[in-house]
Design a protein around this motif. Sequence first.
Motif, mmCIF file in Angstrom:
data_model
loop_
_atom_site.group_PDB
_atom_site.id
_atom_site.type_symbol
_atom_site.label_atom_id
_atom_site.label_comp_id
_atom_site.label_asym_id
_atom_site.label_seq_id
_atom_site.Cartn_x
_atom_site.Cartn_y
_atom_site.Cartn_z
ATOM 1 N N LEU A 13 -1.917 13.916 65.631
ATOM 2 C CA LEU A 13 -1.463 15.302 65.647
ATOM 3 C C LEU A 13 -2.644 16.250 65.815
ATOM 4 C CD1 LEU A 13 1.019 17.138 65.463
ATOM 5 C CD2 LEU A 13 0.767 17.109 62.989
ATOM 6 N N ASN A 14 -3.731 15.998 65.093
ATOM 7 C CA ASN A 14 -4.925 16.836 65.195
ATOM 8 C C ASN A 14 -5.614 16.702 66.550
ATOM 9 O OD1 ASN A 14 -4.643 17.932 62.638
ATOM 10 N ND2 ASN A 14 -5.787 16.292 61.669
ATOM 11 N N ILE A 24 4.746 7.530 64.989
ATOM 12 C CA ILE A 24 4.233 6.939 63.747
ATOM 13 C C ILE A 24 4.914 7.556 62.526
ATOM 14 C CG2 ILE A 24 2.177 6.593 62.322
ATOM 15 C CD1 ILE A 24 0.602 6.457 65.005
ATOM 16 N N PHE A 25 5.081 8.882 62.532
ATOM 17 C CA PHE A 25 5.786 9.524 61.415
ATOM 18 C C PHE A 25 7.206 8.966 61.274
ATOM 19 C CE2 PHE A 25 2.877 13.376 61.926
ATOM 20 C CZ PHE A 25 2.200 13.154 60.742
ATOM 21 N N GLN A 26 7.894 8.783 62.395
ATOM 22 C CA GLN A 26 9.250 8.224 62.353
ATOM 23 C C GLN A 26 9.238 6.790 61.843
ATOM 24 O OE1 GLN A 26 10.210 9.057 66.473
ATOM 25 N NE2 GLN A 26 11.426 10.859 65.911
ATOM 26 N N LYS A 27 8.238 6.035 62.245
ATOM 27 C CA LYS A 27 8.095 4.642 61.779
ATOM 28 C C LYS A 27 7.884 4.613 60.264
ATOM 29 C CE LYS A 27 4.779 0.871 62.083
ATOM 30 N NZ LYS A 27 3.535 0.426 62.704
ATOM 31 N N ILE A 28 7.059 5.514 59.775
ATOM 32 C CA ILE A 28 6.792 5.583 58.341
ATOM 33 C C ILE A 28 8.082 5.851 57.578
ATOM 34 C CG2 ILE A 28 5.637 6.914 56.523
ATOM 35 C CD1 ILE A 28 3.338 7.379 58.566
ATOM 36 N N LEU A 29 8.875 6.810 58.047
ATOM 37 C CA LEU A 29 10.137 7.119 57.371
ATOM 38 C C LEU A 29 11.095 5.932 57.381
ATOM 39 C CD1 LEU A 29 11.198 10.775 58.256
ATOM 40 C CD2 LEU A 29 10.541 9.838 56.055
ATOM 41 N N ARG A 30 11.102 5.189 58.481
ATOM 42 C CA ARG A 30 11.972 4.010 58.564
ATOM 43 C C ARG A 30 11.522 2.913 57.605
ATOM 44 N NH1 ARG A 30 11.328 4.293 63.837
ATOM 45 N NH2 ARG A 30 10.024 2.439 63.915
ATOM 46 N N LEU A 31 10.212 2.682 57.530
ATOM 47 C CA LEU A 31 9.692 1.569 56.737
ATOM 48 C C LEU A 31 9.558 1.882 55.253
ATOM 49 C CD1 LEU A 31 6.917 0.225 59.149
ATOM 50 C CD2 LEU A 31 9.200 -0.712 58.759
ATOM 51 N N TYR A 32 9.343 3.141 54.908
ATOM 52 C CA TYR A 32 9.065 3.500 53.511
ATOM 53 C C TYR A 32 9.925 4.679 53.046
ATOM 54 C CZ TYR A 32 4.998 0.835 54.968
ATOM 55 O OH TYR A 32 4.183 -0.133 55.492
ATOM 56 N N SER A 42 5.767 12.773 55.845
ATOM 57 C CA SER A 42 6.171 12.346 57.185
ATOM 58 C C SER A 42 7.218 13.288 57.753
ATOM 59 C CB SER A 42 6.692 10.910 57.152
ATOM 60 O OG SER A 42 5.648 10.028 56.813
ATOM 61 N N ASP A 43 8.125 13.759 56.910
ATOM 62 C CA ASP A 43 9.139 14.710 57.361
ATOM 63 C C ASP A 43 8.497 15.971 57.930
ATOM 64 O OD1 ASP A 43 11.816 13.989 57.377
ATOM 65 O OD2 ASP A 43 12.059 14.268 55.225
ATOM 66 N N ILE A 44 7.529 16.503 57.222
ATOM 67 C CA ILE A 44 6.893 17.733 57.715
ATOM 68 C C ILE A 44 6.037 17.430 58.947
ATOM 69 C CG2 ILE A 44 4.782 17.816 56.310
ATOM 70 C CD1 ILE A 44 5.668 20.864 55.876
ATOM 71 N N GLY A 45 5.464 16.237 58.994
ATOM 72 C CA GLY A 45 4.724 15.832 60.188
ATOM 73 C C GLY A 45 5.632 15.770 61.404
ATOM 74 N N ILE A 46 6.826 15.245 61.219
ATOM 75 C CA ILE A 46 7.802 15.176 62.316
ATOM 76 C C ILE A 46 8.160 16.584 62.795
ATOM 77 C CG2 ILE A 46 10.204 14.601 62.876
ATOM 78 C CD1 ILE A 46 9.805 12.080 61.075
ATOM 79 N N ALA A 47 8.394 17.495 61.861
ATOM 80 C CA ALA A 47 8.737 18.878 62.235
ATOM 81 C C ALA A 47 7.610 19.509 63.051
ATOM 82 C CB ALA A 47 9.017 19.701 60.983
#
Length: 130
Positions: A13-14, A24-32, A42-47
């Motif tokens: 992102l940076n 990757i953020f979506q993967k994190i939400l799916r796995l954890y 991760s939610d705010i990263g996705i936004a």
Amino acid sequence: MPDANYILALSYLNLKQPDNALKIFQKILRLYPDDPTVAKNSDIGIAKCQYELGQIKEAIKRFKLIIYKYPKTDVEFESLLWLAQFYLKSSDYTQALDFYQQLLDRFSEHAGVDQIHYEMGQAYEITRHV
């Protein structure tokens, strides 16, 4: 492992690679999904990725969902501030003032309250001249 993935997503992102970060953020939400810290970050990263990718409506919906899902957290504060600033830049002063007021109502003791007052004052000043 979730922390390493989160750092990788933030790095993308940076580096102005929101498409890679979003995956990757979506993967994190799916796995954890049961790790509250990783999920909210991760939610705010996705936004933020959605916004950077021009998916404005989706980003706004996600920021509003974050406010609902994670009350009284740092990501709620960040989401409210993002929405207030977004609407201020978009010249939707009524919406901007509403989100600034929510910030003041929910986070009156937050370290960023001076910034909120300043930006809210700017919004009021602009509305006087419009």
